[in-house]
Design a protein around this motif. Structure first.
Motif, short mmCIF file in Angstrom:
data_model
loop_
_atom_site.label_atom_id
_atom_site.label_comp_id
_atom_site.label_asym_id
_atom_site.label_seq_id
_atom_site.Cartn_x
_atom_site.Cartn_y
_atom_site.Cartn_z
N GLY A 208 -14.06 -6.83 11.85
CA GLY A 208 -13.43 -7.86 11.03
C GLY A 208 -13.94 -7.82 9.60
N GLU A 209 -15.25 -7.60 9.42
CA GLU A 209 -15.82 -7.49 8.09
C GLU A 209 -15.28 -6.26 7.35
OE1 GLU A 209 -17.81 -9.37 6.20
OE2 GLU A 209 -17.71 -10.95 7.70
N LEU A 210 -15.15 -5.15 8.08
CA LEU A 210 -14.65 -3.92 7.46
C LEU A 210 -13.20 -4.09 7.01
CD1 LEU A 210 -16.18 -1.24 9.85
CD2 LEU A 210 -16.85 -1.69 7.48
N LEU A 211 -12.40 -4.74 7.82
CA LEU A 211 -11.00 -4.93 7.43
C LEU A 211 -10.87 -5.89 6.25
CD1 LEU A 211 -9.30 -5.08 10.95
CD2 LEU A 211 -9.34 -3.18 9.33
N SER A 212 -11.76 -6.88 6.17
CA SER A 212 -11.77 -7.75 4.99
C SER A 212 -12.16 -6.96 3.75
CB SER A 212 -12.76 -8.90 5.20
OG SER A 212 -12.31 -9.77 6.22
N LEU A 213 -13.16 -6.09 3.90
CA LEU A 213 -13.57 -5.25 2.78
C LEU A 213 -12.44 -4.33 2.35
CD1 LEU A 213 -15.72 -4.15 0.83
CD2 LEU A 213 -16.50 -2.64 2.69
N ARG A 214 -11.70 -3.79 3.32
CA ARG A 214 -10.56 -2.93 3.00
C ARG A 214 -9.55 -3.65 2.11
NH1 ARG A 214 -6.88 -0.49 7.78
NH2 ARG A 214 -6.22 -2.68 7.93
N ASN A 215 -9.25 -4.88 2.44
CA ASN A 215 -8.30 -5.65 1.62
C ASN A 215 -8.85 -5.90 0.22
OD1 ASN A 215 -6.51 -5.79 3.77
ND2 ASN A 215 -7.29 -7.77 4.50
N GLU A 216 -10.14 -6.17 0.12
CA GLU A 216 -10.74 -6.42 -1.19
C GLU A 216 -10.72 -5.15 -2.05
OE1 GLU A 216 -14.62 -8.03 -0.53
OE2 GLU A 216 -13.86 -9.52 0.90
N LEU A 217 -11.01 -4.01 -1.44
CA LEU A 217 -10.97 -2.75 -2.19
C LEU A 217 -9.56 -2.45 -2.68
CD1 LEU A 217 -13.26 -0.54 0.08
CD2 LEU A 217 -13.86 -1.54 -2.14
N ARG A 218 -8.59 -2.74 -1.84
CA ARG A 218 -7.20 -2.50 -2.23
C ARG A 218 -6.79 -3.36 -3.42
NH1 ARG A 218 -2.04 -1.67 1.72
NH2 ARG A 218 -0.43 -1.65 0.11
N GLU A 219 -7.28 -4.59 -3.46
CA GLU A 219 -6.95 -5.49 -4.57
C GLU A 219 -7.68 -5.12 -5.85
OE1 GLU A 219 -4.70 -7.96 -4.70
OE2 GLU A 219 -4.06 -7.30 -2.70
N LYS A 220 -8.90 -4.60 -5.72
CA LYS A 220 -9.76 -4.40 -6.88
C LYS A 220 -9.53 -3.07 -7.57
CE LYS A 220 -14.63 -4.54 -8.27
NZ LYS A 220 -16.02 -4.73 -7.80
N HIS A 221 -9.19 -2.02 -6.81
CA HIS A 221 -9.13 -0.67 -7.37
C HIS A 221 -7.72 -0.11 -7.26
CE1 HIS A 221 -13.54 -0.45 -7.55
NE2 HIS A 221 -13.54 -1.02 -6.35
N HIS A 222 -7.25 0.48 -8.33
CA HIS A 222 -5.90 1.06 -8.31
C HIS A 222 -5.81 2.18 -9.34
CE1 HIS A 222 -1.51 1.46 -8.88
NE2 HIS A 222 -1.47 1.12 -7.60
N SER A 223 -5.09 3.23 -8.99
CA SER A 223 -4.84 4.32 -9.93
C SER A 223 -3.38 4.76 -9.80
CB SER A 223 -5.75 5.52 -9.64
OG SER A 223 -5.35 6.64 -10.40
N PRO A 224 -2.65 4.83 -10.91
CA PRO A 224 -1.25 5.29 -10.86
C PRO A 224 -1.15 6.79 -10.66
CG PRO A 224 -1.91 4.87 -13.13
CD PRO A 224 -3.06 4.42 -12.27
N MET A 225 -2.27 7.49 -10.65
CA MET A 225 -2.25 8.95 -10.51
C MET A 225 -2.00 9.39 -9.07
SD MET A 225 -2.62 9.69 -13.62
CE MET A 225 -2.69 11.47 -13.43
N PHE A 226 -2.11 8.47 -8.11
CA PHE A 226 -1.98 8.83 -6.70
C PHE A 226 -0.77 8.14 -6.08
CE2 PHE A 226 -6.42 9.46 -7.71
CZ PHE A 226 -6.74 10.62 -7.03
N ASN A 227 -0.12 8.84 -5.15
CA ASN A 227 0.98 8.23 -4.41
C ASN A 227 0.50 7.00 -3.65
OD1 ASN A 227 2.90 10.09 -5.26
ND2 ASN A 227 2.51 11.48 -3.55
N VAL A 228 -0.65 7.11 -3.00
CA VAL A 228 -1.32 5.95 -2.42
C VAL A 228 -2.40 5.56 -3.43
CG1 VAL A 228 -2.61 5.03 -0.45
CG2 VAL A 228 -0.86 6.79 -0.10
#
Length: 375
Positions: A208-228
């Protein structure tokens, strides 16, 4: 052209690397095949033994001097489920304008193409050296690349890694953090929960903690250089317990995080520790984390080799989400591009193949690249 006989021998020589010791094999026989072929072309061959005596790297050099070009690839393959293949994965099969076999795409198939291109320069006096680099364990521990980093070799100006990219130059890729979470509780009869410490229940909290961290990382970090364009986390495998009427005393989770260039993996590892390790005291269990990290890669905006590869292939450079040995070669001071004839969609799959119509264009490209970098 000796490409097919060489590829046939390489595919027939198993060199699976795996984090599972029961599946892990050596690559020494593949290295010795390549060493013999390259020696016949006048290369000076250096075989670098690794800690596991079954495994080695190969550095083969034609010519001398500063600068030059490294043509690199790994000699190991992933494990395969032979039952899912429609033919023997260790026997080369040419069918429907494709060459089938384990490693044809990722990436034993690149080496005969290198050798065919190098053959055309065997009687030339190169102004800069041509270096063929073959590594071990890229698919598991990166022990081959780590050994090169520790030894500080090879040295060159440019390096091309022939991973499957559909002949498109890759100037950037994500890094990968591979994690193993181990929770030790205490088994006991399930009729009385106080008789044990359920490792699977603690794992539930940790996930549960890891999945919460996954959501936080997705919100915090982004690069338009990657398809994902964000970091990803995959909970890949879990093993725990041995019977429904027994308190689970041991549970393991394997997961990975694909990080963007520029992310601080040391800080991220600390975040994981801070979220999971407190469950030790709460639940009275033992928790350990094993991990290794392949860094993200970015060739940099001023890469000369990217420009050369773009001009020779007529493709604009791109980014990918899979990891390679590129960051290790870059750390040795080289201008690095990832570019090879296969497609990643065929890699790590049953009935892996390399399209025949990719062979001659790749040889032609390598001949031009060697000419640009070494003559």
């Amino acid at each position: 052209m000796l490409i097919m006989p060489m590829l046939q021998q390489l595919i027939a020589t198993p060199s699976i690397s795996s984090v599972n010791p029961a599946l892990d094999q050596g690559n020494r026989a593949v290295i010795e095949l390549l060493a013999g072929w390259l020696e016949d072309l006048g290369f000076t061959v250096d075989i670098m033994p690794l800690k596991d005596p079954r495994k080695a790297n190969l550095i083969a050099t034609l010519g001398s001097g500063p600068g030059g070009l490294v043509l690199a690839g790994h000699t190991d393959t992933v494990p395969c489920d032979e039952a899912r293949w429609t033919h023997n994965p260790f026997k080369l099969l040419e069918k429907d304008q494709r060459i089938y076999g384990l490693g044809t795409c990722d990436m034993k198939g690149f080496f005969p193409l290198i050798i065919e291109a190098a053959r055309q320069f065997s009687r030339h006096t190169l102004q800069q050296p041509l270096i063929v680099l073959a590594t071990a364990d890229e698919e598991s521990s990166m022990s081959g690349a780590l050994a090169l980093a520790a030894a500080g070799k090879p040295r060159a100006r440019y390096a091309l890694i022939g991973e499957p990219t559909g002949m498109k130059p890759i100037n950037m890729h994500k890094g990968i953090m591979v994690e193993k979470l181990i929770i030790e509780g205490r088994s006991g009869h399930s009729s009385d929960p106080t008789l044990g410490r359920n490792a699977m229940e603690t794992m539930h909290s940790a996930m549960g903690e890891l999945l919460s961290l996954r959501n936080e990382l997705r919100e915090k970090h982004h690069s338009p250089m990657f398809n994902v364009g964000h970091p990803t986390m995959n909970l890949g495998c879990i093993h725990g317990g041995n019977n429904p009427n027994r308190i689970c005393g041991h549970c393991e989770l394997g997961f990975e995080i694909r990080v963007l260039p520029g992310m601080d993996t040391v800080a991220l590892q600390q975040q994981i520790n801070d979220r999971i390790l407190p469950f030790r005291e709460r639940d009275g269990v033992t928790i350990s984390l094993e991990h290794y990290c392949v860094p993200a890669f970015d060739s940099g905006a001023g890469s000369t080799l990217v420009k050369i590869c773009e001009s020779l292939t007529n493709y604009t450079s791109e980014s990918v989400s899979f990891a390679t040995e590129a960051p290790y070669l870059k750390d040795l001071g080289m201008d690095v591009v990832v570019l090879g004839p296969g497609n990643v969609e065929q890699a790590h799959q049953p009935d892996e193949y390399l399209a025949i119509d990719r062979i001659q264009p790749t040889v032609d490209f390598l001949v031009q690249l060697i000419g640009r970098c070494c003559l």
